[in-house]
Design an enzyme around this catalytic site. Structure first.
Site, PDB file in Angstrom:
ATOM      1  CB  SER A  95     -10.852 -23.917  47.827  1.00 18.34           C
ATOM      2  OG  SER A  95     -12.159 -23.949  47.173  1.00 18.34           O
ATOM      3  CG  ASP A 236     -16.224 -24.159  47.680  1.00 14.78           C
ATOM      4  OD1 ASP A 236     -16.907 -23.538  48.227  1.00 14.78           O
ATOM      5  OD2 ASP A 236     -15.284 -23.820  47.175  1.00 14.78           O
ATOM      6  CG  ASP A 240     -15.219 -19.596  47.266  1.00 19.76           C
ATOM      7  OD1 ASP A 240     -15.447 -20.729  47.166  1.00 19.76           O
ATOM      8  OD2 ASP A 240     -14.029 -19.048  46.982  1.00 19.76           O
TER       9      ASP A 240
HETATM   10 MG    MG Z   1     -13.849 -22.145  47.364  1.00 29.46          MG
END
Ligand code: MG
Length: 446
Positions: A95, A236, A240
């Protein structure tokens, strides 16, 4: 805590995150699926993603599971596609962590990010090392397939393209050299936007910090002003989460943009909105019917579960993660972007004007030192103490006291020996007043 947490597994490559671990992750997931079915795999743009992906694929196939490799792709597209045609998905990503990190994120067959039950089962299989291992003629198959085109088509079918095309909106995007680089510019062009993009070369040596916020988006803020964009959106690395900026290049809080989306989706459907206790009181002000607003503990998995249980229409977190129940149970920054642009186009207003329709809260964050073993008791006693003067007190996760003109959230930190205090109010002076009073009350308790 075990290896498999709700955000998946994350760590530094070469330390915690190794090809050996990736292989076992693949074997665990394959064994979890009883060695049959089809798993979709995707990755973000980190330099180590390809290496880890190959090992995960190897592990999966060895259990008899077949793998379809979607390559570099954002999580929402992976989750969406997995829920239609697959028995689950794995994303190689860490992430918003720095470039030396990587990890694995798991999506179940319905597109839901791993649940507590599945997590436990994963842990059991992983620790036992009793993986299914198929003989030569029963190992799974492997193929590569792009999933982006179909996903873009599905979103496009649900968005008012005419309204967007007529509005000629100039939309700036900063994909941070991450996975959205290969998707969002194409999606936004397809729905009728004029797209202006930066950091769209996928690479693991990111041009900006992978966590999009006011501190890391300064170049993008300038870009928005220079290009006279009507709206800016930053993502990011695994794509998401979407952070929105107005035409002045000001970064907007996730609570504010989430509330804007919630207001629209509620008016379309009359079904509940789900968010966490950490979200600003803005949402309480905008959604007046309390039966249509459901608060959960902090964490995306709680939002997703409540959305399912209550047949809610939309869930969001203040960090910029949005779930559109009828479209995708995976947090979907693509759908959020398209929907926000549609709202803006139909309004005929400037983005800053649209945001100004919502109440404005001044927010303050603070903390009070508190030994771990005392936290539980302090929170319990805080519930008593903060009842006074509050119009509503929520105690599902820490203590949240709502007042006519503000709120305060008292929560034990999960990572350090402190109690965190988040205060807000419609004026700065009142926010400071609530904050000081609350900090003092907590200090007294400690
Ligand atoms: Mg993420």
């Amino acid at each position: 805590m075990g290896m498999f947490s709700t955000t998946g597994i994350r760590g530094i490559v070469g330390e915690k995150i190794t090809p050996q671990l990736a292989l076992e992750v693949g074997r665990t997931f394959g064994t979890f699926l009883d060695g049959s079915g089809n798993v979709l795999i995707g990755m973000d743009s980190r330099t180590s993603s390809e290496m880890l992906k190959s090992a995960v694929v190897s592990g999966l196939i060895s259990t008899g599971v077949s793998v379809t490799d979607a390559g570099l792709v954002p999580i929402p597209a992976l989750g969406y596609t997995a829920s239609k045609d697959y028995d689950g998905a794995i994303m190689i990503t860490s992430s918003h962590n720095p470039p030396q990190y990587n990890g694995f994120k798991f999506i179940l067959e319905n597109g839901l990010e791993i649940t507590a039950e599945a997590e436990e089962k994963f842990e059991e299989i992983y620790n036992s090392k009793e993986f299914i291992s198929k003989e030569w003629k029963e190992v799974g198959s492997y193929s590569e397939q792009s999933i982006v085109g179909d996903y873009i088509e599905e979103i496009t079918a649900l968005i008012d393209i005419d309204a967007i095309t007529k509005s000629r909106l100039r939309v700036a995007v900063d994909t941070g050299n991450g996975a959205q680089s290969i998707l969002i510019p194409e999606l936004l062009e397809t729905i009728g936007c004029k797209v202006l993009a930066i950091n769209t070369k996928p690479k693991g040596d990111f041009n900006r910090d992978p966590e999009p916020n006011e501190k890391t988006l300064q170049k993008f803020e300038e870009f928005i002003r220079k290009e006279s964009a009507d709206i800016g959106i930053a993502y990011d690395t695994d794509g998401d989460r979407s952070i929105f900026l107005n035409e002045k290049g000001e970064v907007l809080m996730g609570d504010v943009t989430g509330t804007l989306l919630a207001r629209e989706l509620l008016s379309e459907s009359k079904r509940p909105i789900v968010t966490t206790v950490a979200t600003s009181k803005i949402i309480d002000d905008v959604i007046e019917k309390s039966e249509l607003l459901i608060k959960t503990r902090v964490g995306g998995k709680h939002v997703a579960k409540e959305l399912l249980d209550t047949n809610g229409v939309f869930g969001f977190e203040e960090g910029g993660g949005c779930i559109f129940r009828d479209f995708n149970l995976t947090r979907d920054a693509d759908f959020a972007s398209a929907k926000m642009i549609e709202i803006l186009a139909k309004s005929g207003k400037k983005f800053s004007e649209l945001i100004a329709e919502l109440p404005n809260y001044y927010q303050l964050k603070g903390k009070v030192e508190c030994p771990d073993e005392k936290k539980e008791e302090i929170i319990k006693r805080a519930a008593e103490l903060f009842k006074e003067g509050a119009s509503n007190l929520i105690t599902i996760d820490g203590v949240k006291a709502l007042y006519e003109d503000g709120s305060v959230l008292i929560r034990a930190s999960g990572t350090e020996p402190t109690i965190r205090v988040f205060s807000e109010a419609t004026t700065r002076q009142r926010a400071e007043e609530i904050h000081e009073l609350s900090l003092n009350k907590v200090k007294e308790l400690v």
